[in-house]
Scaffold this motif. Structure first.
Motif, short mmCIF file in Angstrom:
data_model
loop_
_atom_site.label_atom_id
_atom_site.label_comp_id
_atom_site.label_asym_id
_atom_site.label_seq_id
_atom_site.Cartn_x
_atom_site.Cartn_y
_atom_site.Cartn_z
N UNK A 64 0.85 -1.19 0.00
CA UNK A 64 0.00 0.00 0.00
C UNK A 64 0.89 1.24 0.00
N UNK A 65 0.46 2.25 -0.73
CA UNK A 65 1.21 3.52 -0.74
C UNK A 65 0.26 4.66 -0.37
N UNK B 120 4.28 9.44 0.25
CA UNK B 120 4.66 9.75 1.63
C UNK B 120 5.25 8.52 2.31
N UNK B 121 4.57 7.39 2.16
CA UNK B 121 5.03 6.19 2.83
C UNK B 121 4.48 4.96 2.10
N UNK B 122 5.25 3.90 2.13
CA UNK B 122 4.84 2.63 1.54
C UNK B 122 4.80 1.58 2.64
N UNK B 123 3.77 0.75 2.63
CA UNK B 123 3.58 -0.29 3.63
C UNK B 123 3.61 -1.64 2.92
N UNK B 124 4.40 -2.56 3.47
CA UNK B 124 4.57 -3.86 2.82
C UNK B 124 4.37 -4.99 3.82
#
Lengths: 187, 187
Positions: free
Chosen positions: A114-115, A136-140
């Protein structure tokens, strides 16, 4: 080589679920008309949304959105988010939602990547809003990582092709970038 | 779900060869940082080129460019066009070049799909020029057409992923768009 009219052949593209807060609630729509604008920090990505969509006003209002990457196993849910409108349907109810640094960019736990993005600019085309976001941020999820890097063969992204109106899977890797062409050097 | 920093995960993207006339000669560079902005006529596509590239000035000068779609069998030539600079190398010599309606948008006969575009706008980012083109005409080789439509399974596009720095092939189709999600309706 025959002219076939101005047919957009820039496919396949990754199918994404774009998240936004609309009228105070999370909403998601399926978007494959996306773009990578640059390579660097800040990183800018684009999404092109027809002006008829429900999410556009929410992105304008909150100046945030997310780009969530569904895997093959979310094809049915993703397609549903492309068929139904948030005006009439609570599509967020399909998913476990979470938020990151931004309060109004809903993301999806079932998506392994998700970004979240801050709205940088909007290009006003006649029928479409092109939303340019700053990443802003990436979630993995750990399950799609190999050696601390996103592993696209584990992610199994859902690819979209307009001509066939089909989703496609990713095949095997076939060569190394900035390497495969070295054999032609000096020829 | 762990934050991994603002890592661009919008991959894979189709690898293209962008053609331009630079200093009066055709040049090509490999570009996978592309975008689809809208869906309609006129159709707008974007390419994001670092300002260091040789082709940018030519696209600005002639206000035209092409987007050519290499198949898997052109991986080596495509990669070479991503490694070498047109400042020092005649990359066009690799290919049979042709022109369509525009005089300054060189296209490649070895690519089974080619698109020629008129420059619509340029977004000036700090390190990149984002060239937005209006699609003028698309040229297709009969070998990649099925029932007068581009057949992506015959085209075998070259997909690019930044994390792995690899080219990837297209896998099988796995479902129908605007259809697969119908099963969730009314649930």
């Amino acid at each position: 080589m025959n002219p076939i009219g101005p047919v957009n052949a820039l496919y396949p593209m990754p199918t994404t679920l774009v998240g936004a807060t609309v009228n105070g609630k999370p909403n998601f729509l399926a978007v494959a008309h996306v773009g990578i604008l640059n390579h660097g920090t800040p990183q800018y990505l684009s999404i092109g949304l027809g002006k008829v969509h429900y999410s556009n006003a929410g992105i304008q209002e909150n100046r945030t959105f997310s780009i969530c990457m569904p895997s093959e196993d979310l094809m049915v849910e993703t397609d549903y988010c492309g068929i139904m409108t948030g005006k009439k349907t609570d599509k967020a109810a399909l998913f476990d939602i979470f938020y990151g640094e931004l309060d109004t960019a809903p993301m999806i736990r079932q998506c392994k990547i998700n970004m979240e993005l801050r709205l940088h600019d909007v290009l006003d085309f006649s029928t479409h809003d092109i939303f340019i976001g700053e990443l802003v941020q990436t979630y993995a999820d750990d399950s799609v990582m190999t050696d601390n890097t996103i592993d696209v063969s584990k992610l199994r992204p859902l690819l979209f092709d307009m001509a066939s109106k089909k989703y496609w899977s990713l095949g095997p890797s076939i060569g190394n970038c900035w390497n495969a062409g070295k054999s032609l050097k000096g020829k």
